[in-house]
Write a protein that holds these residues in place. Structure first.
Motif, mmCIF file in Angstrom:
data_model
loop_
_atom_site.group_PDB
_atom_site.id
_atom_site.type_symbol
_atom_site.label_atom_id
_atom_site.label_comp_id
_atom_site.label_asym_id
_atom_site.label_seq_id
_atom_site.Cartn_x
_atom_site.Cartn_y
_atom_site.Cartn_z
ATOM 1 N N GLU A 1 -44.867 -52.082 -20.296
ATOM 2 C CA GLU A 1 -43.221 -51.528 -19.949
ATOM 3 C C GLU A 1 -42.610 -51.391 -21.489
ATOM 4 O OE1 GLU A 1 -40.927 -52.275 -17.229
ATOM 5 O OE2 GLU A 1 -39.382 -52.623 -18.433
ATOM 6 N N LEU B 1 -49.053 -61.917 -15.632
ATOM 7 C CA LEU B 1 -48.682 -61.044 -14.532
ATOM 8 C C LEU B 1 -50.128 -61.040 -13.593
ATOM 9 C CD1 LEU B 1 -49.613 -58.888 -17.632
ATOM 10 C CD2 LEU B 1 -47.326 -58.861 -16.706
ATOM 11 N N ARG C 1 -52.958 -72.184 -28.922
ATOM 12 C CA ARG C 1 -52.167 -70.441 -29.291
ATOM 13 C C ARG C 1 -51.593 -70.626 -30.585
ATOM 14 N NH1 ARG C 1 -48.311 -68.634 -24.686
ATOM 15 N NH2 ARG C 1 -49.378 -66.562 -25.555
ATOM 16 N N ARG D 1 -56.973 -74.938 -25.870
ATOM 17 C CA ARG D 1 -56.691 -73.863 -26.056
ATOM 18 C C ARG D 1 -55.958 -74.361 -27.319
ATOM 19 N NH1 ARG D 1 -54.005 -69.529 -21.866
ATOM 20 N NH2 ARG D 1 -56.505 -69.711 -21.592
ATOM 21 N N ARG E 1 -42.268 -56.572 -14.353
ATOM 22 C CA ARG E 1 -41.309 -55.911 -15.502
ATOM 23 C C ARG E 1 -41.258 -57.142 -16.758
ATOM 24 N NH1 ARG E 1 -39.294 -51.457 -12.992
ATOM 25 N NH2 ARG E 1 -40.739 -50.519 -12.837
ATOM 26 N N ARG F 1 -49.828 -74.690 -31.003
ATOM 27 C CA ARG F 1 -49.651 -75.036 -30.388
ATOM 28 C C ARG F 1 -50.748 -75.245 -29.752
ATOM 29 N NH1 ARG F 1 -44.794 -76.728 -26.292
ATOM 30 N NH2 ARG F 1 -46.108 -77.579 -24.716
ATOM 31 N N SER G 1 -42.465 -58.883 -19.162
ATOM 32 C CA SER G 1 -42.784 -58.348 -20.681
ATOM 33 C C SER G 1 -40.956 -58.821 -21.024
ATOM 34 C CB SER G 1 -42.623 -56.625 -20.263
ATOM 35 O OG SER G 1 -42.552 -55.829 -21.276
ATOM 36 N N HIS G 2 -39.948 -58.129 -20.218
ATOM 37 C CA HIS G 2 -39.081 -59.050 -20.561
ATOM 38 C C HIS G 2 -39.101 -60.466 -21.951
ATOM 39 C CE1 HIS G 2 -37.129 -55.836 -17.899
ATOM 40 N NE2 HIS G 2 -37.768 -54.988 -18.972
ATOM 41 N N THR H 1 -54.394 -65.969 -28.225
ATOM 42 C CA THR H 1 -54.444 -67.320 -27.252
ATOM 43 C C THR H 1 -56.286 -67.332 -27.617
ATOM 44 O OG1 THR H 1 -52.810 -66.500 -25.849
ATOM 45 C CG2 THR H 1 -54.603 -67.958 -25.150
ATOM 46 N N TRP I 1 -53.290 -77.000 -26.031
ATOM 47 C CA TRP I 1 -53.351 -77.415 -24.455
ATOM 48 C C TRP I 1 -54.492 -77.772 -24.114
ATOM 49 C CZ3 TRP I 1 -49.774 -73.504 -26.362
ATOM 50 C CH2 TRP I 1 -48.911 -73.714 -26.365
ATOM 51 N N ALA J 1 -45.148 -70.327 -20.322
ATOM 52 C CA ALA J 1 -45.383 -71.006 -21.716
ATOM 53 C C ALA J 1 -45.353 -72.724 -22.188
ATOM 54 C CB ALA J 1 -44.348 -70.545 -22.483
ATOM 55 N N GLU J 2 -44.375 -73.480 -21.242
ATOM 56 C CA GLU J 2 -44.927 -74.627 -21.690
ATOM 57 C C GLU J 2 -46.155 -74.697 -21.228
ATOM 58 O OE1 GLU J 2 -43.459 -76.794 -23.163
ATOM 59 O OE2 GLU J 2 -42.169 -75.739 -23.882
ATOM 60 N N TYR K 1 -40.849 -62.786 -21.102
ATOM 61 C CA TYR K 1 -41.904 -64.108 -21.949
ATOM 62 C C TYR K 1 -42.113 -63.848 -23.195
ATOM 63 C CZ TYR K 1 -46.130 -66.970 -20.541
ATOM 64 O OH TYR K 1 -46.834 -68.559 -20.705
ATOM 65 N N PRO K 2 -41.759 -63.803 -24.062
ATOM 66 C CA PRO K 2 -42.033 -63.506 -25.413
ATOM 67 C C PRO K 2 -41.011 -64.789 -25.942
ATOM 68 C CG PRO K 2 -42.803 -61.679 -25.050
ATOM 69 C CD PRO K 2 -41.756 -61.989 -23.552
ATOM 70 N N GLY L 1 -49.126 -73.188 -22.359
ATOM 71 C CA GLY L 1 -49.865 -72.368 -22.726
ATOM 72 C C GLY L 1 -50.682 -70.960 -22.004
ATOM 73 N N LEU L 2 -49.762 -70.630 -21.200
ATOM 74 C CA LEU L 2 -50.971 -69.318 -20.505
ATOM 75 C C LEU L 2 -50.210 -68.741 -21.714
ATOM 76 C CD1 LEU L 2 -49.865 -70.319 -16.886
ATOM 77 C CD2 LEU L 2 -52.241 -70.306 -17.680
ATOM 78 N N ASP L 3 -51.262 -67.186 -21.240
ATOM 79 C CA ASP L 3 -51.212 -66.191 -21.407
ATOM 80 C C ASP L 3 -50.351 -65.159 -21.067
ATOM 81 O OD1 ASP L 3 -51.823 -64.753 -24.676
ATOM 82 O OD2 ASP L 3 -52.558 -63.258 -22.705
ATOM 83 N N LEU L 4 -49.861 -64.626 -21.670
ATOM 84 C CA LEU L 4 -48.916 -63.472 -20.828
ATOM 85 C C LEU L 4 -50.194 -62.226 -19.838
ATOM 86 C CD1 LEU L 4 -46.759 -61.534 -20.288
ATOM 87 C CD2 LEU L 4 -46.788 -60.033 -22.336
ATOM 88 N N THR L 5 -50.928 -62.669 -19.997
ATOM 89 C CA THR L 5 -51.880 -61.397 -19.381
ATOM 90 C C THR L 5 -52.444 -62.488 -18.146
ATOM 91 O OG1 THR L 5 -53.780 -61.793 -20.311
ATOM 92 C CG2 THR L 5 -52.761 -60.161 -20.872
ATOM 93 N N GLU M 1 -42.595 -68.079 -24.391
ATOM 94 C CA GLU M 1 -43.330 -68.399 -26.052
ATOM 95 C C GLU M 1 -43.005 -68.986 -26.895
ATOM 96 O OE1 GLU M 1 -45.114 -64.412 -25.667
ATOM 97 O OE2 GLU M 1 -47.724 -65.291 -24.257
ATOM 98 N N GLN M 2 -42.279 -68.022 -28.438
ATOM 99 C CA GLN M 2 -41.899 -68.689 -29.170
ATOM 100 C C GLN M 2 -41.277 -70.226 -29.055
ATOM 101 O OE1 GLN M 2 -39.589 -65.422 -31.096
ATOM 102 N NE2 GLN M 2 -38.506 -66.929 -32.068
ATOM 103 N N ARG N 1 -51.820 -59.358 -28.340
ATOM 104 C CA ARG N 1 -50.403 -57.714 -27.908
ATOM 105 C C ARG N 1 -50.593 -56.444 -29.625
ATOM 106 N NH1 ARG N 1 -46.553 -61.887 -25.367
ATOM 107 N NH2 ARG N 1 -48.501 -63.113 -24.660
#
Lengths: 254, 321
Positions: A61, B278, A176, A174, B298, A164, B301-302, A224, A166, B268-269, B304-305, B271-275, B308-309, A108
């Motif tokens: 995207e 998805l 990140r 983990r 989509r 952080r 992608s808009h 990660t 986990w 995000a809380e 999640y960052p 600790g999961l990665d974006l991949t 995470e931050q 990324r």
């Protein structure tokens, strides 16, 4: 020497996961594979291996921020992993050396156009195991300046680390972490290349992972990292530097 | 000449004919717009619940118009010059009244790229939308060419010259209420016709289709939905999906946004990665909506960052000394 590598390739071919890599055999059918092979591996033995998993969205995207996860943990004795994208103007994305961490890393990237994204893991026997996936994108990710380069705000936060840890329920920790950095590629008009070059994660005793990053890693890089079971550090030190000599030095705790 | 040769020639001729037929069909670039009357004086051209494609030419959006004794009020002009022209022709088949006002509900391309087909003086939007069209219009237009190809031929960004104030607006016998809201984008206009009870919600509401989030602020969006829900609505015209006398667009859009927000926060809380995010399957209620899997990815992608931050900044990292 040639015979030895042929024999090795022959032996490797017996494994269900892999097949010897010649130009015709590229499972991603990329016109650039021959060049990639020469540039990254020279005369070394290379095999395509499904145990090196590269996970990324089929369609990105946002070409400035394409999520990629590399997992070579199913391979024994991984010494080094190299990640690259055949059709990027700067093909080399990052390299990492797992110490006490698992041979996996998520991050990324910026993509300039649709491209295979590949990871090659070198095992103790010197063989490169290559996996990858195609990512389709509208492109342009490498030739636009970072958001940071246009705003003065990042300068006061340059190389700031947010991180952080986990617990993965008995499977190790983990980690990140995100570092504030514009990661400019040098390909946008009048914005020079400015990017993090190296990162070392360590606990009080040992090195957990070394990461070398190049221009295509996204702005404000986010990583990660999974530590092997049994590695249970109370805190992790992150050190590193960018290509202008600015230092990174921070602790990540739970 | 042998039989085999004749067979080849016949096949060739048949294939050529098919190709020519396909080319002619595409060369029409006819959106087949057929306005559906949803209330007195009120018509909607309903788009398909799909993504932009060469096949649909961008016709995935609702445009509406109210015919009054003072002239026609159009709400959203569609994704291309051709669409705008065909919309205008469809209006002319229903009424002789001139175009009085064209309102763009927000700055997304499928809602304003038909502006070119309407009189410049009729084009109007909230100030934030005008600014958005000025800022992002060109890149949206380029992107639409890439997604819909020659359907877009000749389309140019036409910025509304008139910024409208929110509040009551009487046009002929219709008492309209212009509501300045936000959340789907930074500025979202909803139009409520107090005379007929029709609410034109723009993209604050979707019906049987997953909402899109490239410029979304979910808490703001949910607050805007609460404002719309309080109106005495008889017919609801969503930005995408069929008009209805029911309230499904409200519950569906709200449920989707609440689920999305919760999924993103908890991912995000923990600790999961974006991949990893998805890959997750959608719950049955969300999966039922058109284009849900693609919109979920989509949206990650808009949105999640930022989540995470936030999760990482709450973690305890500090500079070592």
């Amino acid at each position: 020497m040639k015979l030895a590598s042929l024999l090795l390739a022959g032996m490797l071919a017996l494994s269900p996961h892999i097949h010897a890599a010649n130009d015709a055999a590229d499972p991603l059918e990329s016109a650039r594979w021959g060049d990639m092979r020469k540039e990254f591996f020279g005369d070394q033995t290379v095999v395509f291996d499904t145990r090196v998993e590269v996970t990324a969205p089929l369609t990105a995207e946002n070409p400035m921020n394409v999520p990629v996860a590399v997992n070579a943990a199913a391979l024994p004795d991984v010494r080094e992993v190299v990640v690259f994208a055949d059709f990027n103007p700067i093909v080399r994305i990052l390299e990492f050396t797992p110490g006490a961490a698992e041979a996996s890393l998520a991050f990324r990237i910026k993509l300039q156009q649709s491209s295979p994204v590949r990871a090659a893991a070198r095992t103790g026997d010197g063989v490169w195991h290559v996996g990858g996936t195609w990512v389709t994108t509208t492109g342009g990710g490498c030739t636009v300046p970072s958001t940071g380069s246009a705003s003065p705000e990042w300068q006061s936060r340059l190389n700031e680390v947010n991180g952080r840890m986990w617990s993965r329920q008995g499977q190790g920790e983990r980690v990140r972490l995100r570092i504030i950095h514009p990661m400019d590629t040098g390909l946008a008009p009048s914005v020079p290349a400015f990017h993090i070059e190296s990162l070392v994660l360590a606990d009080e005793k040992t090195e957990l992972m070394t990461i070398r990053t190049f221009e295509p890693v996204s702005e404000n890089p986010l990583f990660t990292i999974d530590l092997a079971p049994g590695t249970d550090p109370a805190r992790i030190r992150v050190t590193g530097r960018d290509n202008n000599g600015n230092r990174i030095n921070a602790w990540v705790t739970r | 000449m042998g039989d085999a040769m004749m067979r080849h020639l016949r096949t060739l001729a048949a294939v050529s004919l098919m190709l020519v037929t396909a080319l002619i069909a595409a060369a029409d670039f006819d959106y087949g717009l057929s306005p559906r009357q949803v209330a007195e004086d009120t018509w909607v051209v309903v788009g398909r619940n799909e993504d932009f494609s060469f096949e649909n030419g961008g016709n995935i959006v609702n445009s509406a118009f109210i015919v009054t004794s003072e002239g026609v009020v159009v709400i959203d002009s569609g994704p291309s010059r051709r669409f705008g022209e065909q919309l205008r022709a469809a209006i002319a088949r229903i009424t002789d009244q001139p175009i009085l006002r064209v309102l763009n509900t927000h700055h997304h391309p499928d809602h304003f790229l038909g502006n070119q087909a309407f009189p410049a003086a009729s084009l109007a939007a909230l100030a934030g939308t005008i600014e958005g069209i000025r800022r992002d219009g060109e890149s949206f237009n380029e992107n639409m060419y890439r997604l819909a190809g020659d359907w877009m031929l000749g389309t140019e960004v036409t910025v509304p010259g008139q910024d409208i104030e929110p509040g009551p607006l009487t046009v002929g016998e219709h008492r309209l209420e212009l509501l300045a809201l936000d959340g789907h984008t930074g500025t979202d206009l909803a139009v409520f016709d107090r005379t007929t009870g029709v609410l034109f919600a723009g993209d604050l509401l979707f019906h049987d289709r997953a909402p899109t989030t490239p410029h979304a602020n979910i808490p703001r969006w949910l607050a805007s939905i609460a404002v719309l829900e309080a109106l005495p609505v008889k017919v609801l015209v969503p930005g995408h999906g069929a008009p209805t006398t029911g309230s499904e667009p409200i519950s569906q859009t709200r449920n989707w946004l609440e689920w999305l927000q919760q999924t993103i926060r908890s991912g995000a809380e923990s600790g999961l990665d974006l991949t990893e995010m998805l890959d997750r399957p959608l719950p049955a209620d969300e999966a039922r909506l058109a284009v849900s899997a693609a919109e979920y990815r989509r949206s990650l992608s808009h949105l999640y960052p930022a989540a995470e931050q936030q999760a990482l900044e709450h973690g305890a990292a500090g500079h070592a000394h």
